[in-house]
Every structure is written in structure tokens, then in C-alpha cells.
Design a protein around this motif. Structure first.
Motif, PDB file in Angstrom:
ATOM      1  N   VAL A 144       0.835  -1.207   0.000  1.00  8.24           N
ATOM      2  CA  VAL A 144       0.000   0.000   0.000  1.00  8.24           C
ATOM      3  C   VAL A 144       0.870   1.257   0.000  1.00  8.24           C
ATOM      4  O   VAL A 144       0.590   2.231  -0.711  1.00  8.24           O
ATOM      5  CB  VAL A 144      -0.957  -0.014   1.211  1.00  8.24           C
ATOM      6  N   VAL A 145       1.951   1.252   0.777  1.00 11.65           N
ATOM      7  CA  VAL A 145       2.868   2.398   0.830  1.00 11.65           C
ATOM      8  C   VAL A 145       3.512   2.628  -0.534  1.00 11.65           C
ATOM      9  O   VAL A 145       3.641   3.779  -1.001  1.00 11.65           O
ATOM     10  CB  VAL A 145       3.953   2.172   1.904  1.00 11.65           C
ATOM     11  N   ILE A 146       3.893   1.544  -1.220  1.00 11.27           N
ATOM     12  CA  ILE A 146       4.543   1.672  -2.532  1.00 11.27           C
ATOM     13  C   ILE A 146       3.574   2.260  -3.562  1.00 11.27           C
ATOM     14  O   ILE A 146       3.910   3.205  -4.281  1.00 11.27           O
ATOM     15  CB  ILE A 146       5.082   0.312  -3.005  1.00 11.27           C
ATOM     16  N   VAL A 147       2.352   1.702  -3.626  1.00 12.29           N
ATOM     17  CA  VAL A 147       1.411   2.174  -4.670  1.00 12.29           C
ATOM     18  C   VAL A 147       0.909   3.581  -4.352  1.00 12.29           C
ATOM     19  O   VAL A 147       0.434   4.293  -5.257  1.00 12.29           O
ATOM     20  CB  VAL A 147       0.227   1.187  -4.845  1.00 12.29           C
ATOM     21  N   TYR A 148       0.992   3.993  -3.086  1.00  9.07           N
ATOM     22  CA  TYR A 148       0.571   5.346  -2.716  1.00  9.07           C
ATOM     23  C   TYR A 148       1.412   6.397  -3.442  1.00  9.07           C
ATOM     24  O   TYR A 148       0.946   7.521  -3.698  1.00  9.07           O
ATOM     25  CB  TYR A 148       0.682   5.524  -1.199  1.00  9.07           C
ATOM     26  N   PRO A 205      -4.182   3.045  -3.342  1.00  5.61           N
ATOM     27  CA  PRO A 205      -4.286   2.451  -2.004  1.00  5.61           C
ATOM     28  C   PRO A 205      -5.718   2.435  -1.475  1.00  5.61           C
ATOM     29  O   PRO A 205      -6.080   1.532  -0.722  1.00  5.61           O
ATOM     30  CB  PRO A 205      -3.384   3.334  -1.138  1.00  5.61           C
ATOM     31  N   VAL A 206      -6.543   3.453  -1.892  1.00  8.66           N
ATOM     32  CA  VAL A 206      -7.938   3.445  -1.459  1.00  8.66           C
ATOM     33  C   VAL A 206      -8.660   2.221  -2.017  1.00  8.66           C
ATOM     34  O   VAL A 206      -9.382   1.510  -1.295  1.00  8.66           O
ATOM     35  CB  VAL A 206      -8.654   4.736  -1.894  1.00  8.66           C
ATOM     36  N   LEU A 207      -8.472   1.994  -3.347  1.00  5.76           N
ATOM     37  CA  LEU A 207      -9.100   0.812  -3.959  1.00  5.76           C
ATOM     38  C   LEU A 207      -8.549  -0.483  -3.360  1.00  5.76           C
ATOM     39  O   LEU A 207      -9.295  -1.433  -3.123  1.00  5.76           O
ATOM     40  CB  LEU A 207      -8.877   0.836  -5.475  1.00  5.76           C
ATOM     41  N   PHE A 208      -7.238  -0.507  -3.113  1.00  9.03           N
ATOM     42  CA  PHE A 208      -6.631  -1.685  -2.490  1.00  9.03           C
ATOM     43  C   PHE A 208      -7.254  -1.932  -1.111  1.00  9.03           C
ATOM     44  O   PHE A 208      -7.570  -3.067  -0.738  1.00  9.03           O
ATOM     45  CB  PHE A 208      -5.122  -1.488  -2.341  1.00  9.03           C
ATOM     46  N   PHE A 209      -7.401  -0.820  -0.358  1.00 13.40           N
ATOM     47  CA  PHE A 209      -7.927  -0.939   1.000  1.00 13.40           C
ATOM     48  C   PHE A 209      -9.372  -1.435   0.985  1.00 13.40           C
ATOM     49  O   PHE A 209      -9.742  -2.335   1.752  1.00 13.40           O
ATOM     50  CB  PHE A 209      -7.839   0.416   1.710  1.00 13.40           C
ATOM     51  N   LEU A 210     -10.200  -0.838   0.112  1.00 12.75           N
ATOM     52  CA  LEU A 210     -11.603  -1.254   0.034  1.00 12.75           C
ATOM     53  C   LEU A 210     -11.727  -2.720  -0.375  1.00 12.75           C
ATOM     54  O   LEU A 210     -12.527  -3.473   0.201  1.00 12.75           O
ATOM     55  CB  LEU A 210     -12.359  -0.360  -0.957  1.00 12.75           C
ATOM     56  N   SER A 211     -10.950  -3.142  -1.358  1.00  8.79           N
ATOM     57  CA  SER A 211     -11.015  -4.536  -1.806  1.00  8.79           C
ATOM     58  C   SER A 211     -10.577  -5.471  -0.686  1.00  8.79           C
ATOM     59  O   SER A 211     -11.163  -6.539  -0.477  1.00  8.79           O
ATOM     60  CB  SER A 211     -10.141  -4.750  -3.046  1.00  8.79           C
ATOM     61  N   ARG A 212      -9.551  -5.022   0.061  1.00  7.13           N
ATOM     62  CA  ARG A 212      -9.053  -5.856   1.163  1.00  7.13           C
ATOM     63  C   ARG A 212     -10.106  -6.007   2.239  1.00  7.13           C
ATOM     64  O   ARG A 212     -10.389  -7.124   2.715  1.00  7.13           O
ATOM     65  CB  ARG A 212      -7.799  -5.219   1.762  1.00  7.13           C
ATOM     66  N   VAL A 213     -10.725  -4.882   2.672  1.00  6.32           N
ATOM     67  CA  VAL A 213     -11.683  -4.915   3.780  1.00  6.32           C
ATOM     68  C   VAL A 213     -12.913  -5.736   3.410  1.00  6.32           C
ATOM     69  O   VAL A 213     -13.341  -6.625   4.172  1.00  6.32           O
ATOM     70  CB  VAL A 213     -12.097  -3.483   4.178  1.00  6.32           C
ATOM     71  N   ILE A 214     -13.482  -5.459   2.242  1.00  6.59           N
ATOM     72  CA  ILE A 214     -14.718  -6.164   1.850  1.00  6.59           C
ATOM     73  C   ILE A 214     -14.435  -7.643   1.606  1.00  6.59           C
ATOM     74  O   ILE A 214     -15.166  -8.529   2.070  1.00  6.59           O
ATOM     75  CB  ILE A 214     -15.335  -5.508   0.593  1.00  6.59           C
ATOM     76  N   TYR A 215     -13.362  -7.919   0.874  1.00  5.85           N
ATOM     77  CA  TYR A 215     -13.003  -9.299   0.555  1.00  5.85           C
ATOM     78  C   TYR A 215     -12.753 -10.108   1.831  1.00  5.85           C
ATOM     79  O   TYR A 215     -13.274 -11.214   2.013  1.00  5.85           O
ATOM     80  CB  TYR A 215     -11.766  -9.302  -0.340  1.00  5.85           C
ATOM     81  N   HIS A 216     -11.973  -9.522   2.738  1.00  3.55           N
ATOM     82  CA  HIS A 216     -11.634 -10.250   3.967  1.00  3.55           C
ATOM     83  C   HIS A 216     -12.866 -10.422   4.859  1.00  3.55           C
ATOM     84  O   HIS A 216     -13.037 -11.484   5.477  1.00  3.55           O
ATOM     85  CB  HIS A 216     -10.540  -9.505   4.741  1.00  3.55           C
ATOM     86  N   HIS A 217     -13.730  -9.406   4.923  1.00  3.88           N
ATOM     87  CA  HIS A 217     -14.919  -9.502   5.766  1.00  3.88           C
ATOM     88  C   HIS A 217     -15.822 -10.646   5.304  1.00  3.88           C
ATOM     89  O   HIS A 217     -16.270 -11.463   6.127  1.00  3.88           O
ATOM     90  CB  HIS A 217     -15.699  -8.185   5.744  1.00  3.88           C
TER      91      HIS A 217
END
Length: 578
Positions: A151-155, A162-174
Motif C-alpha cells: 500500500v505504501v509503494i502504490v501510494y 491504495p484506497v481501492l486496495f484498501f476497500l477490496s481488502r476490507v470487503i473481501y476479507h470480511h
């Protein structure tokens, strides 16, 4: 959620018996290979960048860096797997040893508290599940840092990534984690049904003769069908949750992948990024989902292992209601003189034995008789130190039996039960478990009257006894057990109604066996056979936990109504023996 998993890990660590050294190697190599896994996609993008700029010198260097990072990743990953393998073997052996040590220290109530099906499934699959958890701990703690690094690298190339990465991570993992929680709950239910199924089949196998004789199969099949129906219902729901976790959740990834690709293409067309950045971010999104899968799988395995931990802990936490301490007295040779001094035993406020006093002299054969419930077995349990007197003392050679060390006492008192256990191995190996001296084995078998039979077998003492010694008769199995008891060199031998499984011809040999045994041992036997009562030097008659009479056959016929009844009750010849 983190608190929940930290509790799982704390419980796991307390029981897993991991090697700190191997685990440290496991963690260190995991940090290295996961770090290299983050780096080499970046180096790959650098190769593409230098190629598009037609800078061949820089391209060669970037290729060299990329190859080095990739080979380093594989090299460190190999050592990570080796450390993981070492830890599994170490943990599995330690746990097995602890379970075995627990097993040999349990009491008679253990099978009631820990069902056989539960115990067998636990030592087979749950120990493996726990032993394999070291790698999942590394995934659980290190993968989040791996994801954070990406996330730090793509930022660096825009906040939207990183926003899209974060959203995909949270929803996918949940979605995946919730399905996994449901799956884990159902998995524990299926394990419970599997325990019942295994235990039920074990009981059927143990009583197969009775099952066939009394035509129990239709009713047993109906009961088995109910267990299977319950299992199938739970398993069907479990598979649905597994599908959500492993298949349906991937659509979240595909949806975010399409969005990210669309944003990347638009940014490339607008000149906001170059082709190497497009490849880098696309590769990192692919990687981050893989890392999320690793993390979710680690969470799932930790959660599943927590159930295994509870099952193993249930066995290790089992303690007899009263654990009896042994003393320090160690005497190499004992005469075998036993005295019960005003002994009483109460269990659950119910008097079992009341003011029992008698003496057994060295090299004497004493019979204990009485109707069922008289307290005969409890006398043996006291001598075997499975129970402790509520009142009174038991002496061996004028020493309270509680003062003897465990090693000395257990080697001085041996028992042959009415339903002996024989291991599924050769006759020789069964005897080797007590004493490997072949001459002593042969002598013990001669005393027990089983040597000649063994010699008639094609493989002799190397004959393999099938499970529960099914390839020999009940009497032959009993005599092998008695030979094994004789091999212990115990000064005191307890015979618990050993004629139950003997055929009439073999049973006739027991009086002679008793005479041979008492030359070197003090013999105490529980029996319902009138001929053995008569063969004993003396007989103790129990009636409702009290001693009604003590003496030889003729005296007891005069003094003990219970003894006279036993002669009639137990003998096929009836009053003639009286």
C-alpha cells in the motif's frame, strides 16, 4: 477480532510444545521471503521501464537484481519450509509423548469422561492440526506488514490506488472471514458427530459376536443412519459456507480488479503513469489478493486449531478424582505379607467396604468370594492403589502401602484380569513388553500351561496375535496374560476371576497353576468357582461389604450361609458340592 485471535494464539502456544529455536528460524525466514516477495515485482517493473527507455545497461542490471531477488526468495522459502518441517516433527512428538504419559496415569473413570471416539480422533487429526500451526502464526503476524508495504509503494503513484486496495481488502476479507467463522462452527459440529460415529462403530466392532447372535443389526443400522443423517445435514451447510469463502468471495476481487484496470488504462491514456507503473500496480493488486488469501487462510487455520487445542486440552486437563501420592520407601525384595487393618471404603457417600481386617501370609493362596456387589473388586482396587481407603490401613511387609515408591509398589503387585488385553503383535512381543529374557518367557509360559500350545503354532512364539487375540481361544488368551503377569516378578499376584473365559478342560488346570504360583508369590484371587475356593489355602467371604467369615472350605460350609449358597449358585453340580 484481533483480541479473539490473540487469545486463540495464547491458548495454542501454551499447548503446542514448539521449539523456540525452530520457531525463530521459521519467523526469520518468513520475514525474509515475504520481504523479497514484495521487492521483486518492483524490480520487474524497473526492467520494463529501462526497456521502454532503451537503456540496455540499466536493463541488464535490473534483470540481475530481479533474478537475484527471485532466487533469494526461493532459497529462503526452502529454508522456511525446512524449519516448518522441523517444528512440526518436534511439536508432534512432544504432544504425543504428553498424551501417552497422560494416558498411562488415568483412572477407571477416564473412558466415561473422555469417550473413545473423541480420544482416537483427537490423537490422530487434532495433534497434526496443532503441530502444523507454526507456519500459520508466521502468516498471521507478517502478512499484514507485507500488505502495508505494498500500500505504501502504490501510494507513490496516486491516492486512488491504495484506497481501492484498501476497500477490496476490507470487503473481501470480511466476506471470507464471516463465511469462515460459520464454516468453523459447523466443522466443530461435524467433528462431534464424527466422534459419535467412530465411538459407535468401535462399540459394534467390540461386540460383534453379540450383535450377530442377538440380531441387533437392524436397530444398530437405524441408529447409525440417524447419526449419518445429522452429519450429512451439517456437512451440506458447511459446504455452502466453504463455497462462499473459497469461490463466491473471489467475485469481489474480480470486481475491484476490473475497476483498478479501468483506472490504470485511463491514467495511462492521460499520461499520468507509464506502462511499467501500470504493470507494477496490476501485479501488486494480484499479489495483495494472494496475500489476503494467505492471511485469511491463516486466520481460518488458527480458528480451527483452537478447536483442536480445546480437544487436546480436555485430555491433558483430565485428572482422577483423587490422585494418590506415593512415598519414598524402596525395598528391592518383599516377602508378600499383606494385612488389611480395619479398612473401610466409601464412594459418593455410599459404604462399599466396612471394617475389613484380614491377613495374607507369604506364599499363601487366598480366595475372595461373594455375590455381585459384595465389594470383591474394590478390594483389588485398593491393593492396586486405584482407590484409597476411607478409613484403616493396608500393610505390605508391615509397611503402609502408601509409603512405598511408585516404582517399587507397581512392580511388586501384578494383576491378571478376567478380560485381559493383548496387543496386536506377536506372542513374543507381548511378552517382551514385560521382560525380554527368552528363557524367563518360556518358563513363565510353562508355569501358565500355555507353552506346549505355543510350540504347536507354525510360527511358535513369533505368531502374530490378531486384534484382541481373535486367532486364539479365550482360554489361551487368558493363559498368555497370566504368563505375562508371572514375568513381572511381582511378589503379589492378583487373579481377577480368570476362569471366566476358560473352557472346562483348561479350567481344571488352574488349581495346579495356583500351587505352582504360590511357591514364589502371594496369590489373591477373586473367583466364583467352587473348585478354586476349595483349592485356596483360605477364603474370605464378603457379604454387603463386610467379612462374613474366613477359613478353609469345610469350616466355611459350617459357619457361612453365603459360602454355602455360593457353592450351590456357582456349581453346575449343585448341592453335591456342599
Amino acid at each position: 477480532m484481533v483480541k479473539e485471535y490473540l487469545k486463540y494464539i495464547k491458548d495454542y502456544w501454551a499447548i503446542a510444545k514448539l521449539s523456540p529455536f525452530f520457531f525463530a528460524i521459521n519467523i526469520l525466514t518468513a520475514i525474509l521471503y515475504k520481504g523479497l516477495a514484495v521487492v521483486y515485482p518492483f524490480l520487474g517493473a524497473m526492467v520494463i521501464k529501462s526497456l521502454t527507455e532503451k537503456n540496455m545497461v540499466e536493463t541488464y542490471w535490473n534483470i540481475a537484481f530481479f533474478a537475484t531477488a527471485y532466487l533469494g526468495y526461493r532459497f529462503v522459502l526452502y529454508f522456511n519450509w525446512r524449519a516448518y518441517s522441523w517444528n512440526v516433527n518436534y511439536s508432534y512428538k512432544r504432544l504425543h509423548d504428553e498424551i501417552f504419559n497422560k494416558l498411562i496415569s488415568v483412572d477407571q473413570d477416564f473412558p466415561e469422561k473422555i469417550p473413545k471416539g473423541f480420544f482416537m480422533n483427537t490423537i490422530n487429526s487434532d495433534l497434526i492440526s496443532i503441530s502444523e500451526m507454526a507456519d500459520e502464526l508466521a502468516e498471521f503476524f507478517i502478512t499484514p506488514f507485507q500488505i502495508f508495504s505494498i500500500v505504501v509503494i502504490v501510494y507513490q503513484y496516486g491516492i486512488i490506488y491504495p484506497v481501492l486496495f484498501f476497500l477490496s481488502r476490507v470487503i473481501y476479507h470480511h466476506v471470507k472471514d464471516q463465511a469462515d467463522k460459520n464454516y468453523n462452527h459447523l466443522w466443530q459440529e461435524t467433528r462431534h458427530q464424527d466422534d459419535k460415529y467412530s465411538g459407535f462403530l468401535g462399540q459394534v466392532a467390540s461386540g460383534i459376536q453379540e450383535v450377530k447372535t442377538f440380531n441387533m443389526l437392524p436397530k444398530l443400522h437405524h441408529k447409525l443412519s440417524r447419526i449419518q443423517l445429522r452429519y450429512n445435514k451439517i456437512y451440506k451447510t458447511q459446504r455452502s459456507e466453504k463455497t462462499i469463502r473459497d469461490v463466491d468471495s473471489r467475485f469481489i476481487y474480480y470486481a475491484f480488479q476490473a475497476i483498478i484496470y479501468l483506472v490504470l488504462i485511463i491514467s495511462l491514456i492521460n499520461g499520468q503513469i507509464t506502462i511499467d507503473i501500470l504493470v507494477l500496480i496490476a501485479a501488486y493488486h494480484e499479489s495483495i489478493i494472494g496475500y489476503l488469501d494467505d492471511f485469511t487462510d491463516a486466520c481460518m487455520d488458527i480458528r480451527l486449531a483452537s478447536a483442536s487445542v480445546r480437544r487436546v486440552q480436555a485430555i491433558l486437563d483430565y485428572h482422577p478424582e483423587k490422585e494418590f501420592e506415593f512415598g519414598q520407601t524402596a525395598i528391592e525384595h518383599l516377602d508378600g505379607h499383606i494385612v488389611f487393618d480395619n479398612v473401610s471404603l466409601t464412594i459418593n457417600k455410599k459404604p462399599i467396604l466396612r471394617n475389613i481386617s484380614f491377613e495374607v501370609k507369604p506364599h499363601e493362596t487366598l480366595a475372595i468370594v461373594g455375590f455381585p456387589g459384595a465389594g470383591k473388586t474394590m478390594l483389588f482396587n485398593l491393593l492396586l492403589r486405584l482407590k484409597r481407603p476411607t478409613k484403616g490401613k493396608i500393610y505390605l511387609d508391615d509397611i503402609n502401602i502408601e509409603e512405598f515408591s511408585k516404582e517399587i509398589y507397581t512392580s511388586s503387585v501384578a494383576v491378571a484380569n478376567q478380560t485381559p488385553f493383548i496387543f496386536n503383535t506377536s506372542i513374543r512381543n507381548n511378552l517382551d513388553l514385560v521382560d525380554t529374557n527368552i528363557k524367563k518367557q518360556v518358563e513363565a509360559c510353562k508355569i501358565a500351561g500355555i507353552h506346549n500350545f505355543i510350540e504347536t503354532l507354525p510360527m511358535g512364539y513369533n505368531t502374530i496375535l490378531r486384534e484382541n487375540a481373535a486367532n486364539v481361544s479365550g482360554g489361551q488368551k487368558q493363559m498368555i496374560s497370566i504368563a505375562r503377569t508371572i514375568l513381572t516378578d511381582a511378589e503379589i499376584i492378583l487373579l481377577d476371576d480368570i476362569t471366566t473365559s476358560l473352557d472346562p478342560d483348561t479350567a481344571k488346570l488352574v488349581p495346579a497353576l495356583l500351587k505352582r504360583l504360590e511357591k514364589d508369590h502371594t496369590v489373591i484371587m477373586i473367583t466364583k468357582k467352587p473348585e478354586l475356593m476349595q483349592a485356596a489355602d483360605r477364603t474370605v467371604v464378603l457379604n454387603h461389604g463386610k467379612i462374613e467369615a474366613i477359613g478353609r472350605h469345610n469350616k466355611l460350609l459350617k459357619d457361612s450361609p453365603t459360602y454355602r449358597e455360593l457353592q450351590i449358585y456357582s456349581s453346575p453340580k449343585g448341592v453335591k458340592n456342599v
